[in-house]
Scaffold this motif. Structure first.
Motif, mmCIF file in Angstrom:
data_model
loop_
_atom_site.group_PDB
_atom_site.id
_atom_site.type_symbol
_atom_site.label_atom_id
_atom_site.label_comp_id
_atom_site.label_asym_id
_atom_site.label_seq_id
_atom_site.Cartn_x
_atom_site.Cartn_y
_atom_site.Cartn_z
ATOM 1 N N HIS A 74 3.466 9.252 -2.908
ATOM 2 C CA HIS A 74 2.748 8.012 -3.203
ATOM 3 C C HIS A 74 3.313 7.301 -4.439
ATOM 4 C CE1 HIS A 74 -0.627 8.570 -0.372
ATOM 5 N NE2 HIS A 74 -0.573 9.854 -0.679
ATOM 6 N N ALA A 75 4.199 7.975 -5.190
ATOM 7 C CA ALA A 75 4.591 7.485 -6.516
ATOM 8 C C ALA A 75 5.681 6.422 -6.461
ATOM 9 C CB ALA A 75 5.068 8.650 -7.378
ATOM 10 N N ASP A 76 5.446 5.346 -7.203
ATOM 11 C CA ASP A 76 6.510 4.373 -7.486
ATOM 12 C C ASP A 76 7.166 4.690 -8.826
ATOM 13 O OD1 ASP A 76 6.126 2.346 -5.234
ATOM 14 O OD2 ASP A 76 4.100 2.492 -6.053
ATOM 15 N N ALA A 77 6.443 5.414 -9.668
ATOM 16 C CA ALA A 77 6.971 5.867 -10.953
ATOM 17 C C ALA A 77 6.224 7.134 -11.347
ATOM 18 C CB ALA A 77 6.789 4.800 -12.032
ATOM 19 N N LEU A 78 6.883 7.984 -12.156
ATOM 20 C CA LEU A 78 6.286 9.226 -12.640
ATOM 21 C C LEU A 78 6.145 9.155 -14.151
ATOM 22 C CD1 LEU A 78 8.334 11.735 -10.442
ATOM 23 C CD2 LEU A 78 5.967 10.994 -10.085
ATOM 24 N N ILE A 90 6.079 -1.643 -20.181
ATOM 25 C CA ILE A 90 7.166 -1.092 -19.354
ATOM 26 C C ILE A 90 6.665 -0.751 -17.947
ATOM 27 C CG2 ILE A 90 8.542 -0.309 -21.315
ATOM 28 C CD1 ILE A 90 7.622 2.544 -20.749
ATOM 29 N N VAL A 91 5.377 -0.401 -17.820
ATOM 30 C CA VAL A 91 4.811 -0.196 -16.481
ATOM 31 C C VAL A 91 4.853 -1.508 -15.711
ATOM 32 C CG1 VAL A 91 2.651 0.205 -15.221
ATOM 33 C CG2 VAL A 91 3.351 1.783 -17.026
ATOM 34 N N ALA A 130 -4.047 5.358 0.792
ATOM 35 C CA ALA A 130 -2.784 4.636 0.919
ATOM 36 C C ALA A 130 -3.019 3.137 0.861
ATOM 37 C CB ALA A 130 -2.093 5.022 2.220
ATOM 38 N N ASP A 131 -2.158 2.456 0.094
ATOM 39 C CA ASP A 131 -2.264 1.000 -0.043
ATOM 40 C C ASP A 131 -0.894 0.475 -0.443
ATOM 41 O OD1 ASP A 131 -2.739 -1.639 -0.677
ATOM 42 O OD2 ASP A 131 -4.629 -1.247 -1.727
ATOM 43 N N ASN A 132 -0.239 -0.200 0.477
ATOM 44 C CA ASN A 132 1.111 -0.705 0.220
ATOM 45 C C ASN A 132 1.148 -1.775 -0.857
ATOM 46 O OD1 ASN A 132 2.258 0.975 2.150
ATOM 47 N ND2 ASN A 132 1.963 -0.508 3.804
ATOM 48 N N ASN A 133 -0.010 -2.297 -1.217
ATOM 49 C CA ASN A 133 -0.061 -3.323 -2.257
ATOM 50 C C ASN A 133 -0.201 -2.731 -3.664
ATOM 51 O OD1 ASN A 133 0.060 -5.550 -0.435
ATOM 52 N ND2 ASN A 133 -2.105 -5.187 0.073
ATOM 53 N N LYS A 134 -0.262 -1.400 -3.741
ATOM 54 C CA LYS A 134 -0.419 -0.751 -5.034
ATOM 55 C C LYS A 134 0.929 -0.259 -5.572
ATOM 56 C CE LYS A 134 -4.972 -0.900 -5.280
ATOM 57 N NZ LYS A 134 -5.664 -1.761 -6.267
ATOM 58 N N PHE A 135 1.084 -0.395 -6.886
ATOM 59 C CA PHE A 135 2.197 0.228 -7.595
ATOM 60 C C PHE A 135 1.615 1.453 -8.289
ATOM 61 C CE2 PHE A 135 4.991 0.957 -11.222
ATOM 62 C CZ PHE A 135 6.245 0.836 -10.643
ATOM 63 N N ASN A 136 1.969 2.642 -7.806
ATOM 64 C CA ASN A 136 1.342 3.871 -8.256
ATOM 65 C C ASN A 136 2.158 4.577 -9.336
ATOM 66 O OD1 ASN A 136 -0.916 3.821 -6.460
ATOM 67 N ND2 ASN A 136 0.445 4.461 -4.804
ATOM 68 N N ILE A 137 1.518 4.823 -10.490
ATOM 69 C CA ILE A 137 2.113 5.640 -11.533
ATOM 70 C C ILE A 137 1.452 7.004 -11.455
ATOM 71 C CG2 ILE A 137 2.575 5.892 -14.002
ATOM 72 C CD1 ILE A 137 1.252 2.610 -13.019
ATOM 73 N N VAL A 138 2.230 8.057 -11.190
ATOM 74 C CA VAL A 138 1.690 9.403 -11.030
ATOM 75 C C VAL A 138 1.983 10.232 -12.270
ATOM 76 C CG1 VAL A 138 1.846 11.554 -9.714
ATOM 77 C CG2 VAL A 138 1.824 9.359 -8.509
ATOM 78 N N LEU A 194 7.558 -4.964 -11.484
ATOM 79 C CA LEU A 194 8.131 -6.249 -11.065
ATOM 80 C C LEU A 194 9.622 -6.152 -10.750
ATOM 81 C CD1 LEU A 194 6.317 -8.520 -13.697
ATOM 82 C CD2 LEU A 194 5.710 -8.202 -11.278
ATOM 83 N N MET A 195 10.204 -4.992 -10.982
ATOM 84 C CA MET A 195 11.641 -4.800 -10.790
ATOM 85 C C MET A 195 11.955 -4.698 -9.293
ATOM 86 S SD MET A 195 13.857 -1.835 -12.709
ATOM 87 C CE MET A 195 13.336 -2.404 -14.334
ATOM 88 N N PRO A 196 13.079 -5.254 -8.852
ATOM 89 C CA PRO A 196 13.458 -5.121 -7.442
ATOM 90 C C PRO A 196 13.582 -3.657 -7.027
ATOM 91 C CG PRO A 196 14.817 -6.765 -8.525
ATOM 92 C CD PRO A 196 14.039 -6.093 -9.603
#
Length: 410
Positions: A296-300, A360-361, A217-225, A366-368
């Motif tokens: 954990h995903a910010d995007a799939l 696009i990733v 876990a890392d709150n500073n990461k943007f995770n693409i799963v 960077l999107m709110p």
């Protein structure tokens, strides 16, 4: 209804047919499944099956009849033996095991190979009952697209086999609208073809799922799963190239959950390209654990190669992704991309374009947060309407009933 389902892949292998059987049993239907010995995706018969085969003879009240087959193993010839050994044994041994059983209809689904229809056709003739075939993968086009078959002569003969199968099917179900035109090239104008998309796999509630401990876990990461099969069709060379483009963006991390024929190559390429801290291979896990990884995903991520046939395909994971409420990153052409774009449920780029995938990733990262949440909500709404599980299975029930009545009245 007494329904025979012919499926080369079935529980404990993880396919949507398992969920369909569960729901049809719940709705009061009598289900028998004719299938093989479980060996997907690793290519060896599951140890838990070999240890106690009787344990796998029923599934939520459905009787499961299994026939021997050559495990998939490694390499093209093993795969061909796997396909044709099931078709032959399900036709001969399956017909013998089912000789005293009566059914109202036969249903088969085809994520590949199309040869799964051959035993269904034999049983259709033997039992004099209608056969409905759900097409999730187009042959011979897919074989050519992923390079499994390159011989034009062989592709032509496979096309003749496809025509033989379609012309002995009472109802053909196409997983995308684009499939219908392609199917008609082999099935002819008189065949009964309907659009029938997949629905979301049934998963535990994402809100209640614990975060997977396999992921640091890392709150500073943007995770693409990415979740699912790691194969030729998914175009991992382009995915890894995109990861290289973003190599110096410390916040972006790619999490790969799954396995497949290209998994070893992907693992070696990660090391070769120095992406060990950027792309994390997490292996295959049971379906019920997926929400823990999605947590954990910010995007799939969903992807398919840049070929005409894949532009007609709606990848099965799209519906499952939509149901999570997480925005989607799609490197796709055609119908799959159009669904995501029209629903505004994520960002898309052309298949095979690693540079635009990276763009696009980065854009999504960077999107709110409220904009990303809106995309995710749009996806959930689309899933609950267009790809609603209960409605789609009710539609299938209606079609199966109608084909049975038509057969009796003929």
């Amino acid at each position: 209804m007494r329904l025979l389902i012919v499926a080369q892949y079935f529980w404990p292998e993880n396919f949507r047919i398992n969920d369909l059987v569960t729901e049809l049993i719940h709705r009061g239907h009598e289900i028998t499944v004719l299938t093989g010995k479980p060996n997907y995706p690793d290519g060896i018969i599951f140890k838990e099956f070999l240890d106690n085969q009787e344990k796998f003879s029923t599934y939520h009240g459905a009787e499961v009849i299994r026939v021997p087959l050559f495990p998939r193993g490694k390499g093209g010839w093993r795969l061909i033996l796997n396909y044709f050994s099931f078709a032959l044994n399900a036709t001969l041994i399956g017909s013998w095991k089912l000789r005293k059983k009566n059914f109202d209809a036969i249903f088969s689904f085809e994520p590949s190979p199309i040869t799964v229809a051959l035993p269904a056709i034999a049983l259709r003739k033997q039992k004099k009952i209608p056969f409905t075939f759900w097409i999730l993968d187009l042959w011979p086009e897919t074989l050519e697209a992923i390079g499994v078959v390159r011989s034009k002569i062989l592709l032509k003969w496979i096309g003749k086999l496809v025509t033989f199968i379609y012309n002995r099917t009472d109802l053909i179900l196409a997983q995308s609208q684009s499939f219908i035109t392609q199917i008609r090239q082999y099935a002819g104008t008189k065949s009964h073809i309907e659009y029938y998309p997949s629905w979301s796999e049934t998963l535990p509630d994402l809100e209640d799922a614990p975060a997977a401990p396999e992921v640091i876990a890392d709150n500073n990461k943007f995770n693409i799963v990415f979740a699912g099969n790691i194969g030729e069709a998914q175009d991992f060379p382009a995915i890894l190239a995109a990861a290289e483009h973003l190599k110096h963006h410390d916040s972006i991390r790619w999490l790969i959950v799954g396995d497949g024929r290209q998994a070893e190559w992907v693992t070696s390429e990660i090391i070769k390209r120095g992406l060990e801290n950027k792309v994390v291979m997490l292996g295959r896990h049971p379906l019920e654990r997926m929400p823990s990884f999605f947590k954990h995903a910010d995007a799939l991520l969903v992807s398919l190669k840049d070929t005409p046939i894949f532009s007609m395909t709606i990848p099965g994971k799209v519906q499952t992704y939509l149901a999570t409420g997480i925005p989607i990153i799609a490197m796709l052409n055609g119908e799959g991309a159009n669904i995501i774009e029209k629903a505004q449920s994520g960002l898309t780029c052309p298949a095979g374009n690693s540079q635009q995938l990276a763009e696009i990733v980065l854009k999504l990262s960077l999107m709110p947060l409220d904009e990303r949440q809106r995309m995710g909500n749009n996806g959930k709404i689309l899933n609950e309407t267009t790809f609603n599980r209960e409605r789609l299975i009710s539609q299938l029930e209606e079609w199966l009933t109608n084909t049975t009545l038509n057969e009796k009245n003929a």
